[in-house]
Design an enzyme around this catalytic site. Sequence first.
Site, PDB file in Angstrom:
ATOM      1  N   GLU A   1       0.825  -1.209   0.000  1.00 29.65           N
ATOM      2  CA  GLU A   1       0.000   0.000   0.000  1.00 29.65           C
ATOM      3  C   GLU A   1       0.859   1.259   0.000  1.00 29.65           C
ATOM      4  O   GLU A   1       1.611   1.498   0.946  1.00 29.65           O
ATOM      5  CB  GLU A   1      -0.923   0.044   1.215  1.00 29.65           C
ATOM      6  CG  GLU A   1      -1.808   1.297   1.204  1.00 29.65           C
ATOM      7  CD  GLU A   1      -2.783   1.382   2.349  1.00 29.65           C
ATOM      8  OE1 GLU A   1      -3.720   2.202   2.262  1.00 29.65           O
ATOM      9  OE2 GLU A   1      -2.626   0.638   3.331  1.00 29.65           O
TER      10      GLU A   1
ATOM     11  N   GLU B   1     -12.516   3.472   3.350  1.00 29.65           N
ATOM     12  CA  GLU B   1     -11.628   3.675   4.491  1.00 29.65           C
ATOM     13  C   GLU B   1     -11.622   5.161   4.811  1.00 29.65           C
ATOM     14  O   GLU B   1     -10.710   5.896   4.461  1.00 29.65           O
ATOM     15  CB  GLU B   1     -10.213   3.171   4.187  1.00 29.65           C
ATOM     16  CG  GLU B   1      -9.340   3.115   5.439  1.00 29.65           C
ATOM     17  CD  GLU B   1      -7.906   2.738   5.139  1.00 29.65           C
ATOM     18  OE1 GLU B   1      -7.269   2.133   6.019  1.00 29.65           O
ATOM     19  OE2 GLU B   1      -7.411   3.060   4.046  1.00 29.65           O
TER      20      GLU B   1
END
Length: 254
Positions: free
Chosen positions: A136, A234
């Site tokens: 990520e 998120e």
Amino acid sequence: MQLAACIEWMFPEAGDALADRIRAAHAAGVPAVEFHLWREKPLDAIAAALNETGVRLLSFCVEPRRSLVDPADHEAVLAAVADAIPVARRFNSAMILASGFTRPGVAEGEQFDAAVSVLQRAAELARQAGVMLWLEPVYMVINGQRMFVDTVGRGLDIVAAVDSPALRLLADAYHSAQTQEDFAAAISGRLALIGHVQVADTNGRHEPGTGDIPWRRIMTVLREQGYSGQIGLEYFPTVGDGASLTQSRHALGL
């Protein structure tokens, strides 16, 4: 495409227990959830809620977090991945890694090569176990130092260099926007290297549609490229659970 929800932040109306937030996600029609660090989580209660609802735990973060770009940390990275593999197998979940911070005074190419080297070893551990790693890109600055992998473009370059079926990129549109990167352009033509997409809007990291990110363009590119995975929510909700999901679905066209 379907939604996944980060239950660290989403469904607060269900209370603090993650098992109850999983049940809330199910009631809202969200088929998958994610959370961050795993070691202090009530895994048995989470497993019971997942089994009860049929919701899937999509991903969690490897911990402790260590640097991919510093060879001194590489054995700790591999040990953390090895510790996380039984959890990933239990829940059929992907494991998330971030790069760590840029090393002052160290050539960019040397840091790139260090990340590739340790990720090749980590991906082989994951491949042998039948699970996935997601790298990520994260935009974060501490004491003037940025994360080494903070753009989708650099993350994709590293995933391509590792060249393992067990490593893919977690492309987070919020972190990408923080770097002023053109997210849609960055992912175009490279979708095969992407395992997951997460979203939140700038500024504030709230619902898609509350800020400046061009969601219509991003979602169009994802559809045109053939992305069929989950879209991970998120973000920090600004309204109630139901209204927040409705706003996100509308902005994303889902």
